[in-house]
Design a protein around this motif. Structure first.
Motif, PDB file in Angstrom:
ATOM      1  N   HIS A  67       0.752  -1.197  -0.138  1.00 17.57           N
ATOM      2  CA  HIS A  67      -0.098  -0.142   0.090  1.00 17.57           C
ATOM      3  C   HIS A  67       0.957   1.317  -0.044  1.00 17.57           C
ATOM      4  CE1 HIS A  67      -3.411  -2.440   1.484  1.00 17.57           C
ATOM      5  NE2 HIS A  67      -2.322  -3.260   1.995  1.00 17.57           N
ATOM      6  N   ASP A  68       0.555   2.311  -0.917  1.00 16.65           N
ATOM      7  CA  ASP A  68       1.110   3.614  -0.781  1.00 16.65           C
ATOM      8  C   ASP A  68      -0.158   4.469  -0.230  1.00 16.65           C
ATOM      9  OD1 ASP A  68      -0.517   4.012  -2.844  1.00 16.65           O
ATOM     10  OD2 ASP A  68       1.262   4.844  -4.048  1.00 16.65           O
ATOM     11  N   GLU A  69       0.402   5.737  -0.358  1.00 16.96           N
ATOM     12  CA  GLU A  69      -0.757   6.880   0.129  1.00 16.96           C
ATOM     13  C   GLU A  69      -2.137   6.846  -0.394  1.00 16.96           C
ATOM     14  OE1 GLU A  69       1.865   8.426  -2.807  1.00 16.96           O
ATOM     15  OE2 GLU A  69       2.290   7.310  -0.827  1.00 16.96           O
ATOM     16  N   ALA A  70      -2.090   6.391  -1.924  1.00 17.78           N
ATOM     17  CA  ALA A  70      -3.045   6.281  -2.444  1.00 17.78           C
ATOM     18  C   ALA A  70      -3.843   4.948  -2.312  1.00 17.78           C
ATOM     19  CB  ALA A  70      -2.885   6.464  -3.932  1.00 17.78           C
ATOM     20  N   GLY A  71      -3.435   3.878  -1.596  1.00 21.00           N
ATOM     21  CA  GLY A  71      -4.162   2.764  -1.525  1.00 21.00           C
ATOM     22  C   GLY A  71      -3.358   1.695  -1.902  1.00 21.00           C
ATOM     23  N   LEU A  72      -3.920   0.444  -2.366  1.00 22.31           N
ATOM     24  CA  LEU A  72      -3.383  -0.969  -2.646  1.00 22.31           C
ATOM     25  C   LEU A  72      -2.670  -0.776  -4.186  1.00 22.31           C
ATOM     26  CD1 LEU A  72      -3.384  -3.859  -1.684  1.00 22.31           C
ATOM     27  CD2 LEU A  72      -5.179  -4.491  -3.080  1.00 22.31           C
ATOM     28  N   ILE A  73      -1.479  -1.025  -4.024  1.00 24.45           N
ATOM     29  CA  ILE A  73      -0.657  -1.067  -5.512  1.00 24.45           C
ATOM     30  C   ILE A  73      -0.152  -2.299  -5.842  1.00 24.45           C
ATOM     31  CG2 ILE A  73      -0.173   1.445  -5.039  1.00 24.45           C
ATOM     32  CD1 ILE A  73       2.840   0.435  -4.308  1.00 24.45           C
ATOM     33  N   GLY A  74      -0.052  -3.415  -4.961  1.00 21.80           N
ATOM     34  CA  GLY A  74       0.495  -4.740  -5.246  1.00 21.80           C
ATOM     35  C   GLY A  74       0.002  -5.686  -4.230  1.00 21.80           C
ATOM     36  N   VAL A  75      -0.130  -7.154  -4.963  1.00 20.86           N
ATOM     37  CA  VAL A  75      -0.440  -8.236  -3.960  1.00 20.86           C
ATOM     38  C   VAL A  75       0.192  -9.253  -4.631  1.00 20.86           C
ATOM     39  CG1 VAL A  75      -2.883  -7.309  -3.653  1.00 20.86           C
ATOM     40  CG2 VAL A  75      -2.305  -8.786  -5.596  1.00 20.86           C
ATOM     41  N   ALA A  76       0.316 -10.252  -3.675  1.00 22.01           N
ATOM     42  CA  ALA A  76       0.960 -11.598  -3.892  1.00 22.01           C
ATOM     43  C   ALA A  76       0.277 -12.577  -3.169  1.00 22.01           C
ATOM     44  CB  ALA A  76       2.680 -11.602  -3.672  1.00 22.01           C
ATOM     45  N   PRO A  77      -0.176 -13.752  -3.897  1.00 23.27           N
ATOM     46  CA  PRO A  77      -0.788 -15.120  -3.344  1.00 23.27           C
ATOM     47  C   PRO A  77       0.522 -15.629  -2.477  1.00 23.27           C
ATOM     48  CG  PRO A  77      -0.198 -15.569  -5.660  1.00 23.27           C
ATOM     49  CD  PRO A  77       0.202 -14.215  -5.450  1.00 23.27           C
ATOM     50  N   MET A  78       0.564 -15.530  -1.362  1.00 22.25           N
ATOM     51  CA  MET A  78       1.593 -16.056  -0.404  1.00 22.25           C
ATOM     52  C   MET A  78       1.003 -17.038   0.691  1.00 22.25           C
ATOM     53  SD  MET A  78       4.968 -14.707   1.541  1.00 22.25           S
ATOM     54  CE  MET A  78       4.012 -13.995   3.069  1.00 22.25           C
ATOM     55  N   TYR A  79       1.745 -18.346   0.915  1.00 22.39           N
ATOM     56  CA  TYR A  79       0.991 -19.357   1.780  1.00 22.39           C
ATOM     57  C   TYR A  79       2.006 -19.660   2.533  1.00 22.39           C
ATOM     58  CZ  TYR A  79      -2.932 -19.576  -1.571  1.00 22.39           C
ATOM     59  OH  TYR A  79      -3.846 -19.092  -2.541  1.00 22.39           O
ATOM     60  N   ALA A  80       1.892 -20.111   3.998  1.00 24.81           N
ATOM     61  CA  ALA A  80       2.611 -20.683   4.912  1.00 24.81           C
ATOM     62  C   ALA A  80       2.585 -22.371   4.568  1.00 24.81           C
ATOM     63  CB  ALA A  80       2.202 -20.460   6.233  1.00 24.81           C
ATOM     64  N   LYS A  81       3.603 -23.090   4.326  1.00 22.50           N
ATOM     65  CA  LYS A  81       3.360 -24.318   3.908  1.00 22.50           C
ATOM     66  C   LYS A  81       4.088 -25.386   4.899  1.00 22.50           C
ATOM     67  CE  LYS A  81       2.130 -26.145   0.863  1.00 22.50           C
ATOM     68  NZ  LYS A  81       3.158 -26.498  -0.562  1.00 22.50           N
ATOM     69  N   SER A  82       3.296 -26.619   5.221  1.00 22.36           N
ATOM     70  CA  SER A  82       3.919 -27.350   6.280  1.00 22.36           C
ATOM     71  C   SER A  82       4.483 -28.767   5.601  1.00 22.36           C
ATOM     72  CB  SER A  82       2.727 -27.732   7.340  1.00 22.36           C
ATOM     73  OG  SER A  82       1.767 -28.338   6.634  1.00 22.36           O
ATOM     74  N   HIS A  83       4.444 -28.687   4.025  1.00 26.78           N
ATOM     75  CA  HIS A  83       4.738 -29.825   3.174  1.00 26.78           C
ATOM     76  C   HIS A  83       5.221 -29.188   1.821  1.00 26.78           C
ATOM     77  CE1 HIS A  83       1.117 -29.542   1.185  1.00 26.78           C
ATOM     78  NE2 HIS A  83       0.374 -29.904   2.469  1.00 26.78           N
ATOM     79  N   SER A  84       5.543 -30.010   0.946  1.00 22.21           N
ATOM     80  CA  SER A  84       6.048 -29.632  -0.187  1.00 22.21           C
ATOM     81  C   SER A  84       5.159 -30.223  -1.470  1.00 22.21           C
ATOM     82  CB  SER A  84       7.409 -29.754  -0.592  1.00 22.21           C
ATOM     83  OG  SER A  84       8.424 -29.155   0.274  1.00 22.21           O
ATOM     84  N   GLN A  85       3.862 -30.629  -0.943  1.00 14.91           N
ATOM     85  CA  GLN A  85       3.101 -31.082  -1.955  1.00 14.91           C
ATOM     86  C   GLN A  85       2.212 -30.154  -2.838  1.00 14.91           C
ATOM     87  OE1 GLN A  85       3.162 -34.343  -2.286  1.00 14.91           O
ATOM     88  NE2 GLN A  85       4.668 -34.326  -0.739  1.00 14.91           N
ATOM     89  N   GLY A  86       1.915 -30.187  -3.971  1.00 11.40           N
ATOM     90  CA  GLY A  86       0.857 -29.551  -4.763  1.00 11.40           C
ATOM     91  C   GLY A  86       1.711 -28.362  -5.546  1.00 11.40           C
ATOM     92  N   GLU A  87       3.024 -28.336  -5.660  1.00 10.67           N
ATOM     93  CA  GLU A  87       3.615 -27.277  -6.094  1.00 10.67           C
ATOM     94  C   GLU A  87       4.515 -27.611  -7.240  1.00 10.67           C
ATOM     95  OE1 GLU A  87       6.921 -26.781  -2.870  1.00 10.67           O
ATOM     96  OE2 GLU A  87       5.420 -26.363  -1.348  1.00 10.67           O
ATOM     97  N   TYR A  88       4.995 -28.700  -7.681  1.00 11.06           N
ATOM     98  CA  TYR A  88       5.314 -28.992  -8.989  1.00 11.06           C
ATOM     99  C   TYR A  88       7.017 -28.337  -9.375  1.00 11.06           C
ATOM    100  CZ  TYR A  88       0.368 -30.377  -9.836  1.00 11.06           C
ATOM    101  OH  TYR A  88      -0.576 -31.032  -9.593  1.00 11.06           O
ATOM    102  N   VAL A  89       7.569 -28.070  -8.318  1.00 11.67           N
ATOM    103  CA  VAL A  89       8.761 -27.683  -8.317  1.00 11.67           C
ATOM    104  C   VAL A  89       9.350 -28.193  -7.022  1.00 11.67           C
ATOM    105  CG1 VAL A  89      10.396 -25.644  -8.089  1.00 11.67           C
ATOM    106  CG2 VAL A  89       8.621 -25.376  -9.458  1.00 11.67           C
ATOM    107  N   PHE A  90      10.402 -29.255  -7.319  1.00  9.46           N
ATOM    108  CA  PHE A  90      10.525 -30.270  -6.159  1.00  9.46           C
ATOM    109  C   PHE A  90      11.687 -29.717  -5.267  1.00  9.46           C
ATOM    110  CE2 PHE A  90       8.638 -32.679  -9.681  1.00  9.46           C
ATOM    111  CZ  PHE A  90       7.130 -32.921  -9.194  1.00  9.46           C
ATOM    112  N   ASP A  91      11.729 -29.497  -4.217  1.00  8.69           N
ATOM    113  CA  ASP A  91      12.557 -29.230  -2.967  1.00  8.69           C
ATOM    114  C   ASP A  91      12.391 -30.398  -2.006  1.00  8.69           C
ATOM    115  OD1 ASP A  91      10.034 -28.763  -1.655  1.00  8.69           O
ATOM    116  OD2 ASP A  91      10.695 -26.414  -1.084  1.00  8.69           O
ATOM    117  N   HIS A  92      11.802 -31.386  -2.281  1.00  8.28           N
ATOM    118  CA  HIS A  92      12.220 -32.489  -1.043  1.00  8.28           C
ATOM    119  C   HIS A  92      13.524 -32.659  -0.816  1.00  8.28           C
ATOM    120  CE1 HIS A  92       8.310 -33.153  -3.092  1.00  8.28           C
ATOM    121  NE2 HIS A  92       7.881 -33.439  -2.052  1.00  8.28           N
ATOM    122  N   SER A  93      14.492 -32.698  -1.728  1.00  8.38           N
ATOM    123  CA  SER A  93      15.855 -33.194  -1.369  1.00  8.38           C
ATOM    124  C   SER A  93      16.415 -32.113  -0.401  1.00  8.38           C
ATOM    125  CB  SER A  93      16.710 -33.196  -2.601  1.00  8.38           C
ATOM    126  OG  SER A  93      16.707 -32.291  -3.443  1.00  8.38           O
TER     127      SER A  93
END
Length: 387
Positions: A67-93
């Motif tokens: 947010h700036d003084e005029a209001g909302l200017i950016g968003v991002a879909p962020m999640y806290a993850k407790s596993h690595s499923q459903g991502e399709y970019v594998f970081d299990h190793s």
């Protein structure tokens, strides 16, 4: 704009963000079909309101807003993850290595569209605020991770431009590959086939003839032609595929009801009908210039029907509607023989632990060289005419 005047906030539900404000950042196309249906407020709300993400799923919403003084200017879909499923970019190793060394890899932060390996903007900013708002969202995500002593922030299936910008801000750039089909202003499917070698052209024609012999008809449905009973049938297909591929489906039945209510104009559902009943189906989402293939399933197995519904029908639709590309999802080397080309996809990563960060960065550099070599080799093996 003074970047220091931008405020970053987190939200544990998308319902707390006005849909018009979110979409002004995510799809500034306005009344036009959005470039990316997956980052619209309605798609992310369908995931959350249906219980496909949220408590008990390992995907806990933590949406970022700038947010700036005029209001909302950016968003991002962020999640806290407790596993690595459903991502399709594998970081299990990475997780295993870090935890063997005594670290705690989970929870981690993920900026992504859950269960959706489709390239698109992940830092969704209003036109005119691209540089400042993107930097603020990147820095904000890193700060949330650092303040919470979370191991990592991962940004998956971002655009190449975002990957370049993120790397310049100190994030680790990782590359991967997928198969996409490109529309070279083809007038029809036969015009596309003329770009292939004779042998591959004959193989695809045989595929299509074989598929058409399953004993029914193929129908493509979108918009008001989609009815609740179509989702009843597709849910059976999706469950079967999900059980075999992931152990359990990621999406709930309620998600498809929400899609019917709010996104049926953004959907192409291709069914194989026999005796008046669907026996197989493929679900696609429609962007302004891209058709995104997502899920497939069946209750009867017929030769080549998977290729017809998932790949050839998608090409037919893209040509008929002037779409520039078909993205057929993750993995699947068999797509190469069907005219889909290997392309580079991108992700970004911030790792809190300095030693682990160096190890991951070195790994990603080596992996990128291997990805480039694979794409070069696969491209040379493609079905297209030489020269």
């Amino acid at each position: 704009m003074d970047q220091r005047a931008i405020e970053i906030r987190t939200h544990d539900s998308i319902d707390g963000i006005d849909p018009a404000d979110w979409d002004a950042c995510a799809c500034p196309e306005g009344s036009l079909r959005p470039d990316d249906p997956f980052t619209t407020h309605r798609f992310l709300a369908a995931l959350e309101n249906s219980g496909s993400v949220g408590p008990g799923t390992g995907w806990q919403p933590l949406y970022l807003t700038a947010h700036d003084e005029a209001g909302l200017i950016g968003v991002a879909p962020m999640y806290a993850k407790s596993h690595s499923q459903g991502e399709y970019v594998f970081d299990h190793s990475w997780a295993h290595a870090y935890e063997r060394a005594g670290g705690r890899y989970y929870p981690k932060l993920q900026i992504a569209v859950p269960f959706t390996p489709a390239t698109g903007r992940r830092f969704l900013v209003k036109p005119g605020a691209e540089t400042e708002a993107t930097a603020a969202l990147v820095q904000g995500g890193v700060q949330v991770a650092a303040d919470s002593e979370i191991s990592s922030l991962n940004v998956t299936f971002c655009t190449e431009a975002e990957a370049i910008a993120g790397k310049a801000m100190g994030l680790i750039h990782r590359t991967h590959s997928q198969y996409h089909w490109f529309n070279d202003d083809f007038t029809d499917f036969d015009a596309f086939l003329e770009t292939l070698s004779s042998r591959k052209r004959k193989a695809i024609r045989k595929d299509r003839r074989t598929a058409q012999e399953f004993g029914g008809e193929i129908v493509a449905l979108t918009g008001d032609d989609l009815k609740p009973e179509h989702w009843d049938a597709f849910w059976v297909f999706y469950q079967d595929t999900g059980m075999r591929k992931w152990g359990s489906p990621y999406l709930t039945r309620a998600f498809f009801d929400d899609v019917q209510a709010t996104m049926r104009d953004d959907v192409l559902l291709v069914f194989a009908m026999r005796g008046g009943h669907p026996v197989a189906g493929a679900l696609n989402f429609i962007g302004r210039d891209v058709l995104y293939g997502r899920y497939w399933g069946c209750t009867e197995h017929h030769p080549s029907l998977h290729f017809e519904l998932c790949y050839y029908q998608a090409i037919d639709y893209a040509i008929a509607h002037g779409l520039g590309r078909v993205e057929a999802g993750a993995q699947g080397d068999h797509k190469l023989a069907r005219g889909y080309r290997p392309v580079t996809t991108h992700s970004l990563h911030w790792i809190g632990d300095p030693g682990f960060r160096r190890a991951v960065a070195e790994f990603c550099e080596q992996e990128a060289r291997a990805v480039d070599e694979d794409i070069e080799i696969l491209t040379s093996m493609g079905p297209f005419k030489r020269g």
